[in-house]
Design a protein around this motif. Structure first.
Motif, PDB file in Angstrom:
ATOM      1  N   VAL A   1     -53.597 -97.326 -87.634  1.00 51.63           N
ATOM      2  CA  VAL A   1     -54.702 -98.687 -87.789  1.00 51.63           C
ATOM      3  C   VAL A   1     -54.123 -99.936 -87.453  1.00 51.63           C
ATOM      4  CG1 VAL A   1     -56.131-100.039 -89.178  1.00 51.63           C
ATOM      5  CG2 VAL A   1     -56.443 -97.313 -89.181  1.00 51.63           C
ATOM      6  N   VAL A   2     -52.908-100.233 -87.785  1.00 46.68           N
ATOM      7  CA  VAL A   2     -52.337-101.361 -87.709  1.00 46.68           C
ATOM      8  C   VAL A   2     -51.818-101.445 -86.354  1.00 46.68           C
ATOM      9  CG1 VAL A   2     -50.053-102.613 -88.128  1.00 46.68           C
ATOM     10  CG2 VAL A   2     -51.509-101.619 -89.976  1.00 46.68           C
ATOM     11  N   CYS A   3     -51.474-100.449 -85.722  1.00 49.72           N
ATOM     12  CA  CYS A   3     -51.102-100.424 -84.222  1.00 49.72           C
ATOM     13  C   CYS A   3     -52.200-100.803 -83.413  1.00 49.72           C
ATOM     14  CB  CYS A   3     -50.196 -99.339 -83.863  1.00 49.72           C
ATOM     15  SG  CYS A   3     -48.529 -99.015 -84.498  1.00 49.72           S
ATOM     16  N   ARG A   4     -53.112-100.024 -83.645  1.00 49.39           N
ATOM     17  CA  ARG A   4     -54.664-100.136 -82.751  1.00 49.39           C
ATOM     18  C   ARG A   4     -54.985-101.715 -82.947  1.00 49.39           C
ATOM     19  NH1 ARG A   4     -57.320 -99.447 -78.615  1.00 49.39           N
ATOM     20  NH2 ARG A   4     -59.544 -99.076 -78.775  1.00 49.39           N
ATOM     21  N   GLN A   5     -54.881-102.251 -84.148  1.00 47.96           N
ATOM     22  CA  GLN A   5     -55.330-103.607 -84.414  1.00 47.96           C
ATOM     23  C   GLN A   5     -54.608-104.536 -83.676  1.00 47.96           C
ATOM     24  OE1 GLN A   5     -58.210-104.140 -86.249  1.00 47.96           O
ATOM     25  NE2 GLN A   5     -58.109-106.146 -85.256  1.00 47.96           N
ATOM     26  N   ARG A   6     -53.191-104.521 -83.595  1.00 47.84           N
ATOM     27  CA  ARG A   6     -52.423-105.191 -82.661  1.00 47.84           C
ATOM     28  C   ARG A   6     -52.659-105.137 -81.365  1.00 47.84           C
ATOM     29  NH1 ARG A   6     -46.305-104.273 -85.560  1.00 47.84           N
ATOM     30  NH2 ARG A   6     -46.838-105.239 -87.533  1.00 47.84           N
ATOM     31  N   VAL A   7     -52.963-104.092 -80.808  1.00 51.69           N
ATOM     32  CA  VAL A   7     -53.385-103.845 -79.490  1.00 51.69           C
ATOM     33  C   VAL A   7     -54.802-104.663 -79.258  1.00 51.69           C
ATOM     34  CG1 VAL A   7     -53.835-102.329 -77.688  1.00 51.69           C
ATOM     35  CG2 VAL A   7     -52.109-101.754 -79.197  1.00 51.69           C
ATOM     36  N   LEU A   8     -55.522-104.569 -79.942  1.00 56.05           N
ATOM     37  CA  LEU A   8     -57.096-105.176 -79.815  1.00 56.05           C
ATOM     38  C   LEU A   8     -56.818-106.555 -79.897  1.00 56.05           C
ATOM     39  CD1 LEU A   8     -59.550-102.843 -81.752  1.00 56.05           C
ATOM     40  CD2 LEU A   8     -59.313-103.059 -79.441  1.00 56.05           C
ATOM     41  N   ASP A   9     -55.893-107.301 -80.913  1.00 56.62           N
ATOM     42  CA  ASP A   9     -55.736-108.565 -80.939  1.00 56.62           C
ATOM     43  C   ASP A   9     -55.091-109.201 -79.889  1.00 56.62           C
ATOM     44  OD1 ASP A   9     -56.865-108.533 -83.674  1.00 56.62           O
ATOM     45  OD2 ASP A   9     -55.023-108.514 -84.768  1.00 56.62           O
TER      46      ASP A   9
ATOM     47  N   LYS B   1     -57.663-112.191 -73.163  1.00 57.19           N
ATOM     48  CA  LYS B   1     -59.126-112.336 -72.696  1.00 57.19           C
ATOM     49  C   LYS B   1     -59.231-114.104 -72.915  1.00 57.19           C
ATOM     50  CE  LYS B   1     -63.713-110.771 -72.875  1.00 57.19           C
ATOM     51  NZ  LYS B   1     -64.742-109.988 -73.311  1.00 57.19           N
ATOM     52  N   VAL B   2     -59.080-114.564 -74.049  1.00 55.78           N
ATOM     53  CA  VAL B   2     -59.402-115.810 -74.198  1.00 55.78           C
ATOM     54  C   VAL B   2     -58.384-116.730 -73.358  1.00 55.78           C
ATOM     55  CG1 VAL B   2     -59.050-117.602 -76.024  1.00 55.78           C
ATOM     56  CG2 VAL B   2     -60.118-115.384 -76.765  1.00 55.78           C
TER      57      VAL B   2
END
Length: 137
Positions: free
Chosen positions: A115-123, A129-130
């Motif tokens: 979950v932490v790794c996936r959250q970092r990728v999404l962040d 994108k921003v």
């Protein structure tokens, strides 16, 4: 003549019926519910020997060892018979419980890391994108 389901039945049908009746009656006379049912299911009993692990010899010779690997010796009050009964060891149950808890903790830790790794990728993707939107202005 004897009537069968499809018309007159000959001696062959009567022979089969007689054999069926003989087998049914013979099986009913030979099967005693008291001998098949363990005494501890129908009577009060006292535990003569506490629940213990079956030895290799007992595992081969006593069928009650098969379900759990543990047996206890019991003494039935009415029939005064000694029998063996399959049982669950409290130590074994505790060991299995803590093994389960440990396994679930490890699985939870692995998924927490995912979950932490996936959250970092999404962040990182959101930040990129921003950044691209700001550059395009």
């Amino acid at each position: 003549a004897v009537m069968g389901p499809r018309g007159p039945a000959g001696p062959r049908c009567c022979g089969l019926c007689a054999l069926l009746v003989a087998l049914t009656c013979g099986a009913a006379e030979g099967a005693s519910p008291v001998a098949v049912t363990p005494c501890w299911r129908v009577e009060d009993f006292v535990v003569a020997q506490e629940c213990a692990r079956c030895s290799s010899f007992q595992a081969k010779t006593i069928p009650e060892c098969n379900p759990t690997g543990f047996i206890e010796k019991i003494n039935c009050a009415t029939s005064k018979r000694d029998e063996f009964k399959s049982c669950r060891s409290a130590v074994m149950e505790a060991h299995v419980f803590w093994r389960f808890v440990g396994t679930m903790m490890c699985v939870a830790a692995v998924f927490a890391v995912l979950v932490v790794c996936r959250q970092r990728v999404l962040d990182r993707k959101a930040l990129e994108k921003v950044r691209k939107q700001i550059e395009s202005i």
